[in-house]
Design an enzyme around this catalytic site. Structure first.
Site, PDB file in Angstrom:
ATOM      1  N   CYS A  45     -17.116   1.725  13.700  1.00  0.00           N
ATOM      2  CA  CYS A  45     -16.407   2.012  14.949  1.00  0.00           C
ATOM      3  C   CYS A  45     -16.373   3.513  15.214  1.00  0.00           C
ATOM      4  O   CYS A  45     -16.480   3.963  16.366  1.00  0.00           O
ATOM      5  CB  CYS A  45     -14.978   1.474  14.890  1.00  0.00           C
ATOM      6  SG  CYS A  45     -14.874  -0.284  14.541  1.00  0.00           S
TER       7      CYS A  45
HETATM    8  C1  BEZ Z   1     -16.438  -0.817  10.778  1.00  0.00           C
HETATM    9  O1  BEZ Z   1     -16.200  -0.383  11.890  1.00  0.00           O
HETATM   10  O2  BEZ Z   1     -17.073  -0.155   9.967  1.00  0.00           O
HETATM   11  C2  BEZ Z   1     -15.952  -2.170  10.370  1.00  0.00           C
HETATM   12  C3  BEZ Z   1     -14.787  -2.694  10.909  1.00  0.00           C
HETATM   13  C4  BEZ Z   1     -14.345  -3.937  10.498  1.00  0.00           C
HETATM   14  C5  BEZ Z   1     -15.085  -4.656   9.581  1.00  0.00           C
HETATM   15  C6  BEZ Z   1     -16.270  -4.138   9.084  1.00  0.00           C
HETATM   16  C7  BEZ Z   1     -16.716  -2.880   9.476  1.00  0.00           C
END
Ligand code: BEZ
Length: 211
Positions: A45
């Site tokens: 994200c």
């Molecule tokens: C991420 O943004 O890296 C992420 C968020 C939730 C689960 C897995 C990855």
């Protein structure tokens, strides 16, 4: 209830990093992109929001307002934005909706419990100025989105909203377009002064009409 193409984008009020908004009022007459991410302070994200911030001029040029969402609170969004700015070498320049009670997430069916419990998946809604939904995308948490592809689709949506064309596979702005089947050859002669080529009666291509 899932939101389908052509549906009106549901309206809502929400707290964001840039104050309270009424979504439809905030959109005004612009195109809009509403996109969710699973959670603040997560790695994929972080890269996604940094990428969107760097594309601000590209969205602006297309008359598109962008807004993000997760089920975190405004203070967390604001703290995380400092990290995004620092690590992605940018300044987050669009609002993030804080949706801790999941009102908007549920309204837009952004929580897919069999894939990711209690958090929003990577949903995208492209909304036209008449507030209808023109594109939906759903990516899993593990796969960051390609925002260049989102811009490419917006180019196609805006073009096909104004001309009787469709865009072929892997089309990019400036490439030849498809004459839509509803247009007869006679009509096509009027509509496409640059001409068209009929490869098959149902497969007719024309230079992009607005270039
Ligand atoms: C991420 O943004 O890296 C992420 C968020 C939730 C689960 C897995 C990855």
């Amino acid at each position: 209830m899932a939101i389908r193409l052509g549906d009106e984008a549901p309206n809502f009020t929400a707290e964001t990093t840039e104050g309270s908004i009424d979504f439809h009022q905030w959109l005004g007459d612009s195109w809009g992109v509403l996109f969710s991410h699973p959670a603040d302070y997560t790695p994929v994200c972080t890269t996604e929001l940094g990428t969107v911030a760097k594309l601000k001029d590209d969205f602006d040029r297309r008359g598109v307002k962008v807004i993000g969402l997760s089920v975190d609170v405004v203070d967390d969004h604001k703290g995380w934005i400092n990290d995004i700015n620092e690590t992605q070498n940018t300044t987050v320049n669009f609002p993030l909706i804080a949706d801790p009670d999941k009102t908007v997430a549920n309204l837009y069916d952004m929580i897919h419990p069999n894939a990711l419990n209690n958090l929003t998946v990577r949903s995208v809604f492209v909304i036209a100025p008449d507030k209808t939904v023109k594109l939906t995308l759903t990516y899993p948490a593990s796969t960051g989105r390609n925002f260049d592809e989102l811009l490419r689709v917006i180019d196609s949506l805006q073009l096909t909203a104004n001309f009787s064309v469709a865009t072929p596979a892997n089309w990019q702005d400036g490439d030849d377009c498809i004459v839509v089947p509803a247009v007869s050859d006679e009509e096509a002669k009027d509509k496409f002064p640059k001409g068209f080529t009929a490869i098959k009666p149902y497969l007719r291509v024309t230079p992009q009409p607005n270039k």
